[in-house]
Write an enzyme that holds these catalytic residues in place. Sequence first.
Site, PDB file in Angstrom:
ATOM      1  N   LYS A  47      38.404  22.007  88.623  1.00  0.00           N
ATOM      2  CA  LYS A  47      38.277  20.334  89.786  1.00  0.00           C
ATOM      3  C   LYS A  47      38.069  18.520  88.859  1.00  0.00           C
ATOM      4  O   LYS A  47      36.977  18.820  88.314  1.00  0.00           O
ATOM      5  CB  LYS A  47      37.812  20.261  90.834  1.00  0.00           C
ATOM      6  CG  LYS A  47      37.555  19.180  92.031  1.00  0.00           C
ATOM      7  CD  LYS A  47      36.910  18.776  92.749  1.00  0.00           C
ATOM      8  CE  LYS A  47      36.996  18.128  93.297  1.00  0.00           C
ATOM      9  NZ  LYS A  47      36.730  17.357  93.353  1.00  0.00           N
ATOM     10  N   PHE A 119      49.066  20.086  89.213  1.00  0.00           N
ATOM     11  CA  PHE A 119      48.583  21.012  89.992  1.00  0.00           C
ATOM     12  C   PHE A 119      49.760  21.704  91.512  1.00  0.00           C
ATOM     13  O   PHE A 119      49.511  22.702  91.232  1.00  0.00           O
ATOM     14  CB  PHE A 119      47.040  20.984  89.937  1.00  0.00           C
ATOM     15  CG  PHE A 119      47.193  19.586  91.073  1.00  0.00           C
ATOM     16  CD1 PHE A 119      47.595  20.214  92.470  1.00  0.00           C
ATOM     17  CD2 PHE A 119      46.534  18.633  91.098  1.00  0.00           C
ATOM     18  CE1 PHE A 119      47.247  19.317  93.697  1.00  0.00           C
ATOM     19  CE2 PHE A 119      46.050  17.369  91.512  1.00  0.00           C
ATOM     20  CZ  PHE A 119      46.677  17.861  93.178  1.00  0.00           C
ATOM     21  N   ARG A 189      45.446  20.596 105.832  1.00  0.00           N
ATOM     22  CA  ARG A 189      43.787  20.932 104.875  1.00  0.00           C
ATOM     23  C   ARG A 189      44.476  22.212 105.850  1.00  0.00           C
ATOM     24  O   ARG A 189      44.332  22.772 106.551  1.00  0.00           O
ATOM     25  CB  ARG A 189      42.795  20.356 106.160  1.00  0.00           C
ATOM     26  CG  ARG A 189      41.262  20.249 105.404  1.00  0.00           C
ATOM     27  CD  ARG A 189      39.948  20.201 105.733  1.00  0.00           C
ATOM     28  NE  ARG A 189      40.435  18.603 105.375  1.00  0.00           N
ATOM     29  CZ  ARG A 189      40.342  17.815 104.474  1.00  0.00           C
ATOM     30  NH1 ARG A 189      39.575  18.899 102.719  1.00  0.00           N
ATOM     31  NH2 ARG A 189      40.519  16.209 104.185  1.00  0.00           N
ATOM     32  N   LYS A 195      38.058  24.596  97.358  1.00  0.00           N
ATOM     33  CA  LYS A 195      36.963  23.800  96.080  1.00  0.00           C
ATOM     34  C   LYS A 195      35.816  24.275  95.800  1.00  0.00           C
ATOM     35  O   LYS A 195      34.932  24.200  97.434  1.00  0.00           O
ATOM     36  CB  LYS A 195      36.755  21.545  96.402  1.00  0.00           C
ATOM     37  CG  LYS A 195      36.254  21.497  97.974  1.00  0.00           C
ATOM     38  CD  LYS A 195      36.441  20.312  97.869  1.00  0.00           C
ATOM     39  CE  LYS A 195      35.759  19.644  99.225  1.00  0.00           C
ATOM     40  NZ  LYS A 195      35.885  18.314  99.441  1.00  0.00           N
TER      41      LYS A 195
END
Length: 278
Positions: A47, A119, A189, A195
């Site tokens: 991340k 990504f 979402r 994460k």
Amino acid sequence: MSGLLRALLLGVVLAMPVMAVAEAPAILLAEVYRDQIDVTRYLVSEKLDGVRAIWDGERLRFRSGRDIKAPDWFIAGLPKGPLDGELWLGRGRFEALSGIVRREQPDDAEWRSVRYMIFELPGAQGSFRERAAAISQLVRQANVRWLQEIEQFDVVDRASLQKRLTSIVQGGGEGLMLHRADAAYETGRSDTLLKLKPWNDAEAVVIGHLPGKGKYAGMLGALLVRSADGREFSLGTGFTNEQRRNPPAIGSEVTYRYRDLTTRGLPRFASFMRLRGE
């Protein structure tokens, strides 16, 4: 107000130019990792502590939809197809990066250190594993040093995932992202993207400044903030002395980190991270 004056004022309003409002692009947003997840179904990457940037083939934009004022040479090196990624300087350099990419007049010398770490390929067909392979190919074909892929790797179990997380955090990294390998492209979402960090983070709006005491006398002691669910609490740590002298304005949005939630739903060990920009 007379009818004539009302008509004149209305005419002035109608004659005023309409300011265009940036439309936020539809992007995939991450959920928080949960222990019951089957990690073998995901590709994992670091991340990055960067600034999200979306390229549509012509414009480079923040997630808010506002244009990023990158130098012409930076834009010219990007492929014609859509890209999603992070502008990045390196671990622990978010504040410097934020200053560079938000200037209205880009500084060529500063941008030479910025990398666009990809990504995702918005709208592309196939699974994420297939799209990740396509990203590698695009980066090789572009052959410019500022366009790079974010490395994706497999893990065999949760222990391997935690070992990788520990290694990255000890090296100054922020955490991990997990993207389901078989997932088609989607936006919004979703637990397609997760994460994983040693700390949680969230956003809140500044509603007050609490004065400092002792060594912080005459400066900010803490921010009084309100979360999206209406809970109010203070952030008293995480600030530099400069931020205490010039704190985030009331009404601005900040990102904070916290360990977990109390029984009252308040963040435990909450600490200021940064002023949220885009």
